[in-house]
Design an enzyme around this catalytic site. Structure first.
Site, PDB file in Angstrom:
ATOM      1  N   GLY A  56       0.784  -1.250  -0.027  1.00 31.96           N
ATOM      2  CA  GLY A  56      -0.117  -0.084   0.038  1.00 31.96           C
ATOM      3  C   GLY A  56       0.936   1.283   0.177  1.00 31.96           C
ATOM      4  N   ALA A  57       1.797   1.219  -1.022  1.00 32.49           N
ATOM      5  CA  ALA A  57       2.908   2.175  -0.647  1.00 32.49           C
ATOM      6  C   ALA A  57       2.442   3.309  -1.860  1.00 32.49           C
ATOM      7  CB  ALA A  57       4.228   1.814  -0.965  1.00 32.49           C
ATOM      8  N   SER A  58       1.627   3.552  -2.452  1.00 31.96           N
ATOM      9  CA  SER A  58       1.200   4.543  -3.723  1.00 31.96           C
ATOM     10  C   SER A  58       1.115   5.816  -3.169  1.00 31.96           C
ATOM     11  CB  SER A  58       0.232   4.007  -4.635  1.00 31.96           C
ATOM     12  OG  SER A  58      -1.009   3.751  -3.961  1.00 31.96           O
ATOM     13  N   ARG A  59       0.687   5.857  -1.838  1.00 30.89           N
ATOM     14  CA  ARG A  59       0.073   7.302  -1.202  1.00 30.89           C
ATOM     15  C   ARG A  59       0.243   7.134   0.313  1.00 30.89           C
ATOM     16  NH1 ARG A  59      -6.430   6.344  -1.416  1.00 30.89           N
ATOM     17  NH2 ARG A  59      -6.097   3.996  -1.117  1.00 30.89           N
ATOM     18  N   VAL A  73      -3.238  -7.533  -1.708  1.00 30.33           N
ATOM     19  CA  VAL A  73      -2.666  -8.388  -0.619  1.00 30.33           C
ATOM     20  C   VAL A  73      -3.752  -9.329   0.049  1.00 30.33           C
ATOM     21  CG1 VAL A  73      -0.681  -6.832  -0.228  1.00 30.33           C
ATOM     22  CG2 VAL A  73      -2.819  -6.205   0.783  1.00 30.33           C
ATOM     23  N   ASN A  84       1.603  -2.313   5.243  1.00 29.44           N
ATOM     24  CA  ASN A  84       0.891  -0.976   5.652  1.00 29.44           C
ATOM     25  C   ASN A  84      -0.298  -1.108   4.793  1.00 29.44           C
ATOM     26  OD1 ASN A  84       0.815   2.108   5.774  1.00 29.44           O
ATOM     27  ND2 ASN A  84       0.888   1.782   3.702  1.00 29.44           N
ATOM     28  N   TYR A 138     -12.406  -1.439  12.502  1.00 26.37           N
ATOM     29  CA  TYR A 138     -11.190  -1.160  12.285  1.00 26.37           C
ATOM     30  C   TYR A 138     -10.143  -1.247  13.576  1.00 26.37           C
ATOM     31  CZ  TYR A 138      -6.916   1.873  11.112  1.00 26.37           C
ATOM     32  OH  TYR A 138      -5.623   2.446  11.034  1.00 26.37           O
ATOM     33  N   LYS A 182      -6.969  -4.030  14.000  1.00 30.10           N
ATOM     34  CA  LYS A 182      -5.652  -3.519  14.226  1.00 30.10           C
ATOM     35  C   LYS A 182      -5.086  -4.115  15.354  1.00 30.10           C
ATOM     36  CE  LYS A 182      -4.438  -1.037  10.487  1.00 30.10           C
ATOM     37  NZ  LYS A 182      -3.598  -1.289   9.529  1.00 30.10           N
TER      38      LYS A 182
END
Lengths: 362, 254, 496
Positions: free
Chosen positions: B12-15, B64, B90, B161, B165
């Site tokens: 999830g590293a595009s933003r 993922v 992430n 959520y 987590k």
């Protein structure tokens, strides 16, 4: 243009220019590494296992090196081994397996040899009458040294140059007549060959009680050490004898250091002092490493030599030897093959075990 | 901190936080694998930035929450890099962080929980299952799971959520015990409210002010603030830490 | 009777290098000897180098005094003395122990902690109660060494130790020479030991401590050095010895044997191969780690230099933890131990051998599926995993171990069998039933010791080294047959 052709062109330019900055060397080295990673599949697996792929390697020093012994295990080549124009093989060692170096073309190897030989041995001379103390290429088609000597004779020898060996040893009459001819005419003469052939020749000349005094401009090139073929000679003694028997100044006795697994040779600038410093041309670089960590050893410490030879474009550029050396500013000292490790405790050593395994196999 | 020659996968590293972590690793010389789900253009931009920063970047699509997609992605990374040193889990399932419109406990459906648990634990599990054999072979590796400081102090009870987590924290601790014998470390980083990110874009000012007032360092985290502790947990400096959670929230939780 | 010639141990600063004297020479009426200096980093070890004539006098002295004094002591007194000396070397506050902990790491290159733990675990074997075990194990009745003892078959027997045993020690595993030295003392023999250049210290210290503990024994033994292969000297000494105990590889032993005359017995201890076997029953989620921990411990102890150190581990398939997982667990443990007990610094020769071995293994993973080479060049260890590899190969040692999976022990036996005369210890983790079943099978192929993992390098007191006896091999029995006794009765003055 195929990728191989592209690399060959680029390399030729590089070799002909014969001077390169760190960046230039690095950039071509990485390019060739990329090429080898892509086309040499066993090498690719090896690099992946090491976690060092072209994606991660940014400096030529990080390019994974293979041990010389790897050439015995798998065909390390970027092109079809069947289609190789030439295969050079190492002389069989203890385990009997021969290392194989496949060449898809001899173009680069020969260019590398010629330019380097001219600079380091011929210098301002263009041709010289040569006597070769080594078998011909036809006799030993897989010997890289035979190929080397044949090539330099063709490129730099006068028409009268010749081979001085016969079936079972040195052709002593021919040698004597060649040397006497040189003495008489004053025409410079070059004796080139394997180090152990010179040792044989010493024995012959001692028996005959003959020494020569070759004219000015004469030179000697020896290569390869003695490899158990003859009695061990102290390096210093070897060059003393060359000087004594042929009257060639030790500064004109040049040792060539090359291995079958590479395509480029190293030379010294004569052997007035031994060991001499070995250096290579701009397209080969050497690191002296701690074999366990692969890190360079601090200056002034002994380590193992790893060569990065760009001319080795078709196999693997980075080859780790089992030669011990020490880096100095201009090049490196070569101290010879590392000796086998001794057992320190009472546990059976691998060497012993191998002997045993051979014994039980019989 | 030098990550030259290290291979780091950030999911999830595009933003947002993921992109900031990717850039921070690249700045230290790492080869960063920028995983994304949909936003190819953004991911490729992050990868390009990684190269500019002196490291290397490689954008790779992969859902993922799909085991097959994860395995395929890891295989591709291995072909390209030959190893994986660090994984930062992430990615998470999108969630609207709005304290006013959030679901009340009695409104939450099991499917809401399931969705978040899949997004947090299931995805981390697939990634871990795929990289642990690789890390075992290397006898080293660092896995960092991004959670939230809400696991410790649910100032807003985002049930599904926060629960997911919290589960990821428990997952990390148990995994840490098992893989410690192989030299692999598993830790969590728990940011507080991070602004700006796509997830926090709609967060109301009054909530931000409330949090700021209770935060000793008197501001809200930026994505870049999260990167430091992540790099620390990825580095040799934290070589004797595993199963830990680092709270990165200006002291809000302590 | 403190002879001035026995200045065995002194430390002095010279050119910033530490110089110590080693070896132990009994009082032969002179104190001036040639010297041999061995260099170890910042330490110089000075050993007396005896002329043949001086050597002759040492031999005569040791023979005479051991016959007169040592042989007159009861075996329990000898045990007391050795036990007392051992306690001194175990006591970390004693000067002997402190010197050993300080100097042996320099001489051998092993880490200080490795030496400390190794010494303690080894020396414990020579405490008084363990020495008694040695005696009982071999002789049943230790009094046999003191007097003629009645035998069950009738008659009486006595065990006589040789006049002179010469020990030719080898290798750099610290303190190892003590094993045969102590055995020699227990049978009340005169002992002359030749130390190896790679660990020339411990035997001399032990001799000195003995002489200090019991000054009357000061001339009953000697610890010397000569260059191995000095044929003239070896011939001369062996000629005068009743027994020569030699350690080394077969090459060395062959050379030694050539110098031993027919009238002298020769006990050779050659280099050996040991390995581990782990049953699937030991490989559940709970126990596997501990087993890997123990296995790794056997690997790091003296970096596998001992004859009892493992070269490889055979791991059975079918457990909860698979063989490859087990290999990875060992790798993890080796890494952890590296932090506690770092590997000895390797010489250039050893480094090259290890690096090229490792690279060769790496290359072979291309063609052998399932094979894994664990650890990178930044690690001080290597674990190689192979799937049912049908070979038995030696490790290059120095924390290099091979893990090989197997189904049934019967499958691997044929590959082990050819090495019969070289097999020694097995470290085993298995159920009692498997333990005895496998022990039978392994005994048949030549294995001589089976122990727990983690104990491979610490044999228990009285073990049968290479299947032999510690004391029985040294002594000769003297029998008084019952007929002689019966016959003697008629000559008694009180005969009726």
């Amino acid at each position: 243009m195929t990728q191989q052709r592209e690399i060959i062109e680029e390399l030729s330019q590089f070799i002909k220019k014969n001077q390169a900055s760190e960046e230039e060397f690095n950039s071509l080295a990485l390019h060739i590494f990329n090429y080898q990673y892509k086309h040499n599949l066993p090498y690719q697996t090896f690099c992946r296992q090491k976690g060092k792929t072209p994606r991660l390697v940014k400096n030529w020093r990080d390019i994974p090196y293979v041990p010389m012994s790897a050439f015995k295990e798998v065909p390390l080549t970027c092109s079809d081994p069947e289609a190789a124009v030439r295969v050079f093989m190492t002389s069989g060692t203890t385990q009997g397996k021969q290392g194989k170096h496949f060449h898809s073309t001899l173009e680069i190897r020969e260019l590398s040899m010629i330019i380097n030989f001219k600079e380091r041995f011929m210098k301002e001379t263009n041709r010289i009458r040569m006597g070769i103390l080594f078998p011909t290429e036809e006799k030993m088609p897989h010997s890289s040294l035979a190929h080397y000597l044949a090539l330099v004779m063709k490129e730099f020898g006068t028409e009268d140059s010749c081979y001085l060996l016969k079936e079972n040893g040195v052709h002593i009459q021919k040698i004597i007549s060649e040397l006497e001819h040189a003495e008489k005419t004053g025409e410079p003469f070059a004796l080139l060959g394997a180090s152990f052939s010179f040792v044989h020749l010493f024995e012959e000349l001692e028996r005959l009680g003959k020494t020569f005094n070759l004219p000015k401009g004469s030179k000697i090139l020896d290569s390869g050490g003695y490899k158990n073929k003859s009695k061990e000679l102290d390096l210093n003694e070897f060059y003393q004898l060359l000087e004594r028997y042929f009257g060639v100044d030790r500064s004109n006795c040049i040792n060539m250091y090359g291995i079958t697994e590479l395509s480029t040779q190293f030379y010294d600038d004569g052997n007035e002092v031994v060991p001499s410093i070995k250096t290579g041309p701009s397209w080969i670089r050497t690191r002296v490493i701690n074999p366990l960590t692969g890190e360079e050893v601090p200056e002034g410490e002994r380590g193992v030599l790893v060569h990065y030879d760009l001319a080795n474009f078709n196999s693997v550029m980075a080859v780790a030897t089992e030669d011990v050396g020490m880096a100095v500013d201009e090049g490196f000292y070569l101290f010879g093959r590392v000796q086998g490790a001794e057992a320190r405790g009472c546990s059976l050593a691998v060497e012993e075990f191998i002997q045993l395994a051979k014994g039980t196999a019989k | 901190m030098n990550f030259e020659g290290k291979v780091v996968l950030v999911t999830g590293a595009s933003r947002g936080i993921g992109a900031a972590i990717a850039r921070a690793f690249a700045k230290e010389g790492a080869f960063v694998i920028v995983n994304y789900l949909q936003n190819k253009m953004l991911a490729e931009k992050v990868a390009a930035e990684c190269i500019q920063l002196g490291g290397d970047g490689y954008a790779i699509q992969g859902d993922v929450t799909s085991e097959e997609a994860v395995n395929q992605m890891i295989e591709e990374i291995m072909l390209e890099a030959g190893k994986i040193d660090v994984v930062v889990n992430n990615a998470f399932k999108s969630f609207q962080f709005n304290p006013e419109t959030r679901k009340l406990a009695w409104e939450v459906q099991w499917e809401d929980y399931q969705g978040q648990i899949d997004g947090a634990v299931r995805s981390a599990h697939y990634i871990c299952q795929a990289v642990i054999p690789i890390m075992k072979k290397q006898s080293q590796g660092s896995i960092i799971n991004i959670i939230t400081n809400l696991v410790e102090r649910p100032i807003v009870p985002y049930h599904e959520y926060n629960t997911a987590k919290t589960a990821l924290m428990g997952y990390s601790r148990n995994l840490a015990v098992e893989v410690g014998s192989f030299g692999i470390r598993v830790n969590c980083v728990a940011p507080g409210l991070v602004y700006p990110t796509d997830a926090s874009r709609t967060t109301k000012e009054n909530l931000k002010e409330l949090i700021i007032a209770q935060t000793p360092l008197k501001r809200i985290a930026t994505p870049e603030d999260i990167a430091g502790p992540v790099l620390f947990l990825a580095s040799d400096w934290s070589r004797f830490m595993t199963g830990q959670t680092l709270y990165v929230d200006g002291g809000f939780v302590m | 009777m403190l002879a001035s010639g026995r200045r065995v141990y002194s430390i002095g600063e010279r050119n910033s290098k530490m110089r110590i004297t080693a070896g132990y020479i009994p009082n032969i009426g002179e104190t001036k000897f040639d010297k041999k200096i061995l260099k170890f980093q910042d330490l110089e070890v000075e050993l007396p180098l005896l002329t043949l004539e001086q050597m002759q006098r040492v031999i005569d002295t040791v023979k005479r005094e051991s016959a007169e004094i040592l042989k007159s002591l009861s075996v329990s007194t000898v045990v007391d003395i050795i036990g007392y000396v051992t306690e001194q070397f175990l006591d970390r506050s004693s000067s002997y122990r402190q010197q050993a902990e300080k100097l042996l790491p320099i001489v051998t290159g092993y880490d200080e902690e490795v030496i400390r733990l190794g010494l303690t675990s080894f020396l414990k074997t020579f405490r008084k109660h363990e020495l008694q075990r040695f005696l009982v194990e071999d002789l049943g009745n230790p009094l046999l060494l003191d007097h003629f003892q009645p035998r069950a078959k009738g008659g009486f027997s006595k065990a006589i130790g040789p006049e002179l045993i010469t020990h030719v020690w080898a290798g750099n595993v610290p303190a190892l020479p003590i094993w045969s030295f102590v055995s020699g003392l227990l049978v009340k023999a005169g002992n002359i030991g030749k130390v190896s250049s790679s660990e020339p210290l411990f035997a001399g210290w032990f001799a000195k401590a003995l002489a200090e503990a019991e000054p009357s024994l000061a001339n009953c033994f000697a610890v010397v050095w000569w260059k191995g292969g000095d044929e003239k000297r070896e011939k001369m000494i062996f000629e005068k010895s009743n027994l020569v105990i030699g350690y080394g590889n077969n090459e060395t032993l062959k050379a030694l044997k050539k110098q031993v005359p027919i009238t002298t017995r020769f006990l050779p201890f050659g280099h050996k191969v040991s390995f581990g076997i782990i049953s699937k029953s030991a490989l559940d989620a709970h126990k596997a780690w501990r087993i890997a921990h123990q296995a790794a411990l056997d690997v790091i102890r003296y970096d596998q230099q001992g004859c009892y150190s493992p070269h490889l581990f055979y791991v059975q398939k079918g457990g909860k933890v698979s063989p490859v997982e087990f290999a990875r667990l060992i790798a993890g443990e080796l890494e952890n131990f590296e932090k506690r007990y770092p590997r000895r610094k390797l010489s250039m020769e050893e480094s090259v051998a290890l690096a090229s071995w490792r690279q060769k293994e790496e290359m072979s993973t291309f063609t052998e599926t399932g094979k894994e080479v664990l650890g990178t060049s930044t690690h001080q260890w290597t674990v190689v995993f192979e799937e049912e590899e049908k070979v038995f190969t030696a490790s290059p040692l120095n924390r290099v171990i091979r893990v090989i999976s197997f189904e049934k022990l019967e499958d691997i036996l044929p590959y082990i069998k050819p090495y019969r005369s070289f097999l020694q210890t097995i470290g085993m983790a298995a159920t009692p039933k498997e333990l005895f079943h496998w022990a039978e099978l392994l005994a048949n192929v030549g294995v001589t010791r089976i122990t727990a993992l983690g104990k491979m390098t610490s044999p228990e007191a009285g073990w049968h080294h290479d299947g032999r006896f510690n004391l029985l091999d040294l002594i000769q029995m003297v029998d008084i047959e019952s007929s002689a006794i019966v016959d003697s009765e008629q000559f008694a003055p009180y005969v009726d």
